[in-house]
Design an enzyme around this catalytic site. Structure first.
Site, short mmCIF file in Angstrom:
data_model
loop_
_atom_site.label_atom_id
_atom_site.label_comp_id
_atom_site.label_asym_id
_atom_site.label_seq_id
_atom_site.Cartn_x
_atom_site.Cartn_y
_atom_site.Cartn_z
CD1 TRP A 1 41.53 42.57 35.58
CD2 TRP A 1 43.07 43.87 34.60
NE1 TRP A 1 42.27 41.78 34.73
CE2 TRP A 1 43.22 42.55 34.11
CE3 TRP A 1 43.93 44.86 34.12
CZ2 TRP A 1 44.19 42.19 33.17
CZ3 TRP A 1 44.89 44.52 33.19
CH2 TRP A 1 45.01 43.21 32.72
CG ASP B 1 42.12 49.09 31.03
OD1 ASP B 1 41.97 48.74 29.84
OD2 ASP B 1 42.44 48.30 31.93
CE LYS C 1 37.16 40.14 29.01
NZ LYS C 1 38.59 40.48 28.98
#
Length: 466
Positions: free
Chosen positions: A194, A275, A311
């Site tokens: 990311w 993560d 999300k």
């Protein structure tokens, strides 16, 4: 701002002139106007002293103290949306930012979130400051969601949980903790990862290096390279791992590969740092998407886990997440938590309450919790359907014999297409499809109706652009 200054000196007392007269060019000195001379100096931040006959003049124009501040480049992800909004073509597609969209490509607020917010209104809850560590009900709910309520690390109170500003803020809080209590330790980051991971550790002054992850030849996992690089890292390094739905590739290790990864990390005395941004959103199962974290915890390892609810609950703008640190004892967890709070206090003081209450209400209420799981399955299912349709369209349209099956092997909202920077630019400039320059597309921003158009764009860019 430095103000405009003029000073005039003369041997005669009568040579006193106003600044306004000089700037307007009304005063003649010899054969030229002072105003004309001033105009010639434009472009210089300061005008040096000049002498004209018996009159000496010094002038300075407005100069910002921020002249040395360069314009920052646009964010590689958020900048995609800015470019998309400026495009007027009706065929345009925004596949850059990872945000869920309906089949009509509209933002979606979960029904369960609306119900949780109605509960908050009915209760008339206030807006008082939270404690530094956040909402107690949220911290309890988020740790149990991650590990399972019956997990020994929960029952033995070995998890230090602090509410953070979504995943980004939670990662940043942990990075500051690492810099303070593990000075010199490096973080191993997957290549690619990311885009914000490197920024976070750079700003926290934590050194990092990369381990191999993506294999462009297979558009799959470079497992041997990953293992080799983790083995070669200095003992006691932090290894940043994506709990599920690896961003940007969508490529996850198999359960057997996770076992091997945990073996090597344990042998090298490394510290795992997960993560977790897509729990329940990747596969549709909260438990399946947390299995990698639970594997490491079951081995008795100490580890860090950053969570995000952007999300899986669609709480993008609420900035709600947490940092969890699994410790070897309850005493160690209490001390770690106290220091995380100490770091948070001068950083942002305390976190926002609205998103925390939504999560606590949804996870803490059995009826809402079951409704949330059903909505997550629906969202994950829509993305799976789009992924399948894109694969079918590519396979039907591309007559070259290229194998596009990697799209089906990837998981989550992203697909790593294998397109390079030039090919990705062709997608945007010719086809009005907006994606990141590394070829990552967000399937959450794609509809079934647009799959064939996207397939045409990908095939053209892949075969006709070097």
């Amino acid at each position: 701002m430095a103000s405009t200054m003029l000073s005039l000196a003369s041997t005669t007392p009568s040579a006193s002139l106003s600044t306004q007269e000089i700037l307007k060019g009304k005063v003649r000195l010899g054969s030229g106007r002072v105003g004309t001379l001033l105009n010639k100096e434009k472009g210089n931040p300061f005008i040096k002293a000049k002498s004209f006959g018996r009159i000496s003049m010094t002038a300075a124009v407005n100069v910002s103290r921020f002249e040395g501040v360069a314009m920052a480049p646009p964010d590689p992800i958020l900048g995609v949306s800015e470019a998309f909004r400026a495009d007027t073509d009706v065929k345009k597609l925004n596949l850059g930012v990872g945000a869920y969209r309906t089949e009509e490509l509209q933002p979606y607020v979960l029904d369960v979130v609306k119900k949780a917010e109605n509960l908050m209104l009915e209760r008339g809850e206030n807006k008082e400051y939270l404690a530094i560590e956040g909402l107690a009900a949220f911290n309890k709910a988020t740790a149990e969601l991650l590990f399972g309520a019956d997990n020994p690390v929960i029952k033995q109170q070995r998890v230090a949980t602090v509410q953070g500003l979504s995943g980004t803020g939670s990662l940043r809080l942990a990075a500051a903790f690492i810099e303070r209590y593990f000075p010199g330790a490096q973080v191993l980051i997957s290549s690619p990862t990311w885009g914000n991971h490197k920024n976070i550790f750079n700003d926290a002054r934590v050194p990092w290096s990369e381990y191999r992850y993506y294999d462009p030849k297979t558009v799959g996992l470079d497992f041997e390279g990953m293992i080799s690089d983790i083995k070669a890292a200095p003992e006691g390094s932090f290894v940043l791992l994506h709990g599920c739905a690896h961003n940007p590739t969508g490529i996850d290790p198999t359960p057997e590969q996770w076992e091997k990864i945990s073996d090597v990390i344990q042998e090298k005395n490394h510290i795992p740092f997960f993560d977790v941004a897509y729990q329940g959103f990747a596969s549709g199962s909260l438990d399946a998407d947390a299995s990698s974290v639970r594997l490491f915890a079951a081995r008795g390892m100490e580890l860090f886990i950053a969570q995000s609810y952007s999300k899986n609950l669609g709480l993008y703008a609420e900035r709600i997440g947490a940092i969890n640190v699994v410790c070897s004892s309850a005493d160690a967890a209490a001390r770690v938590k106290s220091q995380l709070k100490r770091i948070a206090r001068p950083m942002y003081s305390n976190p926002p309450v609205h998103g925390a209450r939504i999560v606590a209400n949804v996870v803490g209420d059995p009826a809402l919790f079951n409704e949330w799981k059903a909505e997550m399955e629906m969202m994950a299912g829509r993305i799976k359907n789009v992924r399948q349709k894109l694969f079918d369209s590519l396979s039907a349209k591309d007559k070259s014999g290229k194998d596009w099956s990697f799209i089906l092997k990837q998981i989550g909202m992203f697909s790593f297409t294998g397109l390079n920077k030039t090919q990705s630019e062709n997608m945007t400039y010719k086809w009005h499809v907006y994606l990141t320059k590394d070829g990552r597309i967000s399937l959450a921003g794609l509809s079934l109706a647009k799959c064939e158009y996207l397939a045409d764009a990908i095939i053209d860019s892949y075969h006709n652009v070097s």
